[in-house]
Motif scaffolding. Sequence first.
Motif, mmCIF file in Angstrom:
data_model
loop_
_atom_site.group_PDB
_atom_site.id
_atom_site.type_symbol
_atom_site.label_atom_id
_atom_site.label_comp_id
_atom_site.label_asym_id
_atom_site.label_seq_id
_atom_site.Cartn_x
_atom_site.Cartn_y
_atom_site.Cartn_z
ATOM 1 N N HIS A 396 0.762 -1.022 0.041
ATOM 2 C CA HIS A 396 0.038 0.078 -0.109
ATOM 3 C C HIS A 396 0.948 1.414 0.064
ATOM 4 O O HIS A 396 0.422 2.053 -0.726
ATOM 5 C CB HIS A 396 -1.021 0.045 1.351
ATOM 6 N N ARG A 399 2.369 1.774 -3.450
ATOM 7 C CA ARG A 399 1.443 2.156 -4.301
ATOM 8 C C ARG A 399 0.933 3.444 -4.084
ATOM 9 O O ARG A 399 0.468 4.064 -5.246
ATOM 10 C CB ARG A 399 0.138 1.111 -4.231
ATOM 11 N N SER A 400 0.547 4.038 -3.017
ATOM 12 C CA SER A 400 0.190 5.235 -2.763
ATOM 13 C C SER A 400 0.916 6.471 -3.787
ATOM 14 O O SER A 400 -0.111 7.192 -4.226
ATOM 15 C CB SER A 400 0.174 5.468 -1.282
ATOM 16 N N PRO A 401 1.925 6.620 -3.533
ATOM 17 C CA PRO A 401 2.481 7.714 -4.541
ATOM 18 C C PRO A 401 2.247 7.432 -5.809
ATOM 19 O O PRO A 401 1.855 8.591 -6.651
ATOM 20 C CB PRO A 401 4.099 7.634 -4.117
ATOM 21 N N ASN A 403 -0.172 6.324 -7.255
ATOM 22 C CA ASN A 403 -1.822 6.248 -7.443
ATOM 23 C C ASN A 403 -1.805 7.840 -7.454
ATOM 24 O O ASN A 403 -2.623 8.410 -8.570
ATOM 25 C CB ASN A 403 -2.453 5.961 -6.213
ATOM 26 N N ALA A 404 -1.098 8.678 -6.598
ATOM 27 C CA ALA A 404 -1.271 10.265 -6.818
ATOM 28 C C ALA A 404 -0.765 10.531 -8.074
ATOM 29 O O ALA A 404 -1.111 11.434 -8.676
ATOM 30 C CB ALA A 404 -0.517 10.770 -5.490
ATOM 31 N N ASP A 406 -0.312 8.869 -10.660
ATOM 32 C CA ASP A 406 -1.328 8.502 -11.906
ATOM 33 C C ASP A 406 -2.697 9.657 -11.856
ATOM 34 O O ASP A 406 -2.906 9.868 -13.014
ATOM 35 C CB ASP A 406 -1.695 7.078 -11.634
ATOM 36 N N THR A 407 -3.280 9.917 -10.869
ATOM 37 C CA THR A 407 -4.366 10.707 -10.701
ATOM 38 C C THR A 407 -4.090 12.095 -11.486
ATOM 39 O O THR A 407 -4.596 12.905 -12.175
ATOM 40 C CB THR A 407 -4.935 10.768 -9.376
ATOM 41 N N MET A 408 -2.771 12.546 -10.988
ATOM 42 C CA MET A 408 -2.455 14.041 -11.391
ATOM 43 C C MET A 408 -2.027 13.836 -12.747
ATOM 44 O O MET A 408 -2.415 15.085 -13.595
ATOM 45 C CB MET A 408 -0.940 14.320 -10.567
ATOM 46 N N ASP B 13 -3.498 12.273 1.472
ATOM 47 C CA ASP B 13 -2.450 12.569 0.167
ATOM 48 C C ASP B 13 -2.619 14.048 -0.244
ATOM 49 O O ASP B 13 -3.676 14.006 -1.031
ATOM 50 C CB ASP B 13 -2.379 11.429 -0.618
ATOM 51 N N LEU B 16 -3.078 14.108 -4.362
ATOM 52 C CA LEU B 16 -4.289 13.409 -4.671
ATOM 53 C C LEU B 16 -5.356 14.141 -4.333
ATOM 54 O O LEU B 16 -6.287 14.773 -5.308
ATOM 55 C CB LEU B 16 -4.405 11.854 -3.872
ATOM 56 N N SER B 19 -5.291 17.111 -7.001
ATOM 57 C CA SER B 19 -5.918 16.777 -8.315
ATOM 58 C C SER B 19 -7.328 16.564 -8.525
ATOM 59 O O SER B 19 -8.057 17.100 -9.226
ATOM 60 C CB SER B 19 -5.155 15.459 -8.645
ATOM 61 N N SER B 87 -6.505 2.492 -2.141
ATOM 62 C CA SER B 87 -5.834 1.680 -3.044
ATOM 63 C C SER B 87 -5.873 0.083 -2.666
ATOM 64 O O SER B 87 -5.226 -0.590 -3.391
ATOM 65 C CB SER B 87 -4.455 2.171 -3.067
ATOM 66 N N PRO B 117 -5.638 4.035 -8.728
ATOM 67 C CA PRO B 117 -5.723 5.461 -8.925
ATOM 68 C C PRO B 117 -7.141 5.919 -9.445
ATOM 69 O O PRO B 117 -7.759 5.107 -10.212
ATOM 70 C CB PRO B 117 -4.681 5.812 -10.012
ATOM 71 N N VAL B 118 -7.337 7.270 -9.131
ATOM 72 C CA VAL B 118 -8.841 7.715 -9.623
ATOM 73 C C VAL B 118 -9.004 8.198 -11.084
ATOM 74 O O VAL B 118 -8.112 8.952 -11.349
ATOM 75 C CB VAL B 118 -9.184 8.766 -8.615
#
Lengths: 615, 138
Positions: A396, A399-401, A403-404, A406-408, B13, B16, B19, B87, B117-118
Motif C-alpha cells: 500500500h 502504491r500510494s505515491p 496512485n497520486a 497517476d491521478t495527477m 495525500d 491526490l 488533483s 488503493s 488511482p482515480v
Amino acid sequence: MDLGHELVKEQLFFRKEMMERVSWMIRLRWMAVAAGFSGCLIGYAANWPLPFVPLNLIFVFITLYNVLFFFIEHRLPSIKPQAVQAFTIFAHAQIVLDLFALYAILYFTGGIHSPFLVFFLFHIILAGILFSPLSCFIYSILVLLAAAGLILIQKYAILPPQPILFESHLFPRNLALRDIFVSNIVLAAVVLITAFLITSIKLSLRAKGRELLRVSKELDSGNAKLKALYQMAKEMGLCQELQAMMDSATRNAATIMGVKACSIKLLDEQRRRLRFSSTYGLSEDYVGRGSINLEKSPINRSIIEGSYYAIGRIDQKDYFQYPEDIRQEGIASMLCLPLRVGKMVLGVFCVYSDVTHDFKDEDVEFFLLMTDLTALAIENLRTELNKTWFLEKAAHQLRSPLNAIDTMLKTLRQGYLGPTQTEQAKLIARCEQRIENLCQVIADLLDLGVKRTDLGKITMHPVNLGDVVRTLVHLYQSQAAAKNLNFSCDIEECLPDIMAKEKLIDELLNNLISNAIKYTPSGGRVRIRVARESCDRILCEIADTGIGIPPEDISRLFTEFFRSKNAKELTEEGTGLGLVIVKEILDRLRGTIAVNSKLDEGTCFTCFFPVIDGP
Amino acid sequence: MSTPADILIIDDDRDLVDSIEIILQTENYQVRSAFDGKDGYDKITKKIPDLILLDVMMATDTEGFDLAYKLKENPKYRDIPIVMITSFTQKMAEEGPDRFQHILGEAWPVSSFLEKPVDPEVLLSTLEKVLSETPAKA
C-alpha cells in the motif's frame, strides 16, 4: 417435568434390584419345595409321627402358586417397562402366600414348638430388603401375631392338636403363662431387632446407591462436555481462516452450552468499540445494528475492564446499550466472558439464552474453558495474519505515491488544467501505462509474498474445475472477440471434484488465459480443454496459436521477473511474475504443469490436478 | 441552476487531494478538503457537505472507516453519502486481516467505493450517480 422424569429414572434404578430379587425368590422357592418333599420322604422312611398328607398338600400348594408366579414374572416386564407398582404388588403377594404356607407348615410340625419357627425371620429380612421400613415392621407384627395365634390354638385346642415332633428350647411344652410371656418377648425382640437392622442397613445402602447414581450422572455429563470441547478444539484447529475458525467456535459453543445464540465481539484498535466478528443464532437485524460503544454498554465494559465474567438479565435495563433490541431478539439472559490471552483482552465471548435462567457456576466454569481456547486460537491466527498484513501495508505504501502521480497525470492529460497538445498527451499516456505496469508488479509481488508467507494456510474444499472454467471463459469471451480470436472451450461432462479454493483456480487460469489472449495475434485461436487424464488426475489445457516461446527460454519460464525476448518485443505490459504465481498455486494444490511450445506457432500449457480420493 | 453540490475530500495525500480538487472545481462543484479524520469531522460539524470523498488508511489503518461509523451513529450526519477511495482492492479487503474482514461484515457505512488511482471520468460519474440517488436536503 424434568425432575419427575429424573425421579422415575432413579426409582427404576432401585426397582431393578426388586425385580431381580423377585425372580430370585421364585428360584429359591423351587428349592424350598424340593427340600419339603424330601423332608417328608425322609420323615416317612424314619417313621416320624408326622401328618404327611396335609404337609404334602401344602407343598403341592406352594408348587402351584410358584408356577403361577413363574409365568407372571415372565409376563410382567412386557406389560409395561415402568410397571414399578405391579412389581411391588407381586412381591407382597409372594411374601404373604409364603407366610401363610409357613404358618400351615408350623401348625402341622408342632405349632409353636416347631423347629421351623425361626423361618419367619427369612421373610422379615426379605420384606426389609424389598419394601419400605413401614411394610417391614407391619410384616414383623403380623409374624408375631401369627406366633401368638399358634399359642392360642394350641393352648385352647381351637384346632385339632398335632404331634409335637421335636423339643424346642424357645417354647417349653408345658405352655405355662410366665414361660410363654418371656418366650414371646424374646421372639418379638428377635423379630423387631432383625427388622430394624435390615431396614437401617437397606436405607444406608440405598442412600449410598443414590449418591453413586448422582456421581455417575455427573461424570457422564462432565464426560460428554469434555468430549464436545475436544471436538470443538479439533474443529477449530483445522480452520486456517480466522472467520471460519470463529464461526466454528460460536456454533459449537451455542450447541454445547445448549443456548439460543452465541457471539464473538472483538475490540477495535482504539479499544473503544466492540464489533460483532462472528455470530450464531442471532438475526441479521440484531448484528447489523453496528458496533457496541463500551461507554454505553456496562456489561461489555465490565468484561473488558477485567471482570472474570458477567451475567446479564434483560430486566437489568441499564446494563445494555440496546435493551429493546435484545428483548425483540428473544434473549432473556446472557453470559459474557473476556477473550483473554495473558493479560491482553481481545474481545468478548457471549452466549445468549431465551430463558431467564441465571447461568450456574459450573456453566461459567465450562464456558471459561471454551473462551480461553477460542482466545488462543484467535491470537494464533492473528499472528499469522499480521505477517500478511505487513506485506499488504508495505504494498500500500509503495502504491500510494504511484496512485497520486497517476491521478495527477490523468488530470493533466484529460485537460482539467487546460488543453494539452497531442504529443504531450501521448507522452503522459505512456507515463500512465508505465505506472500501471509498476502497480501490477507490486500487486503480483504482494500476491506472491502472501502466498509464500502463509504457505499451506488455506482452507480447501471440493471444487468442480469444469464449473470454474465455464465462468471464466464467459468473462474472456468479449476480450477474445475484440481481438478477433477463435476462442473455444471444451469441458468433459461428469468430472470428479478436485480439492482447491475457487479463488486460487481463478487466479491460476486468469494468468494462463490472459497470457494466451495477449500473445496470440489477431485472427489466431485460443482453445481451452478440461478432461479426465487418468483415474486420479484431471487436466486443463490452454492452447494458443500465438508467438510461442523460444526453446532456450522454456526452462526459465517459471523464474521471477523473467520475460521472453519476443514477449517483451510484442508488449511492454507484463510483470514476469504471472507464471511464478501459477507455479506457486499448483504447488499448493499438489498439481503440476507441462509446457509445449513452438516459436511462431503457438504454446500449450497443461495443468494437472489430483482428483479427490475415493468414490 | 441550483447551488453547486458541496463536496468534502478527506485524504492524507495532498497531491491526490489537489488533483481531485482541480477535477471537481472544473465541473463546478464546491470543494473543501481535510487531511485527516479529525479535521474532516470538524469541517463536517461546521457545515454539512452534500457528499464526502473519504480515504480509508490515513494515520491508522481504519481511520476512514472509523470516521464513517462515527457519522452513521449521529442522526444529524447519518444521511451524508460517503464515497470511499482506497488503493485496497475489494479482494484485499476480503482476504486481509480480520480488522478489515469484520468491518466489511457489518452494515456497510459507505454509498460507493472507488479504487485508486482515480480516473477523473469514473470519479465524476460516481459522484453524479451517488448525488442523484441522495434525497435533497430538507
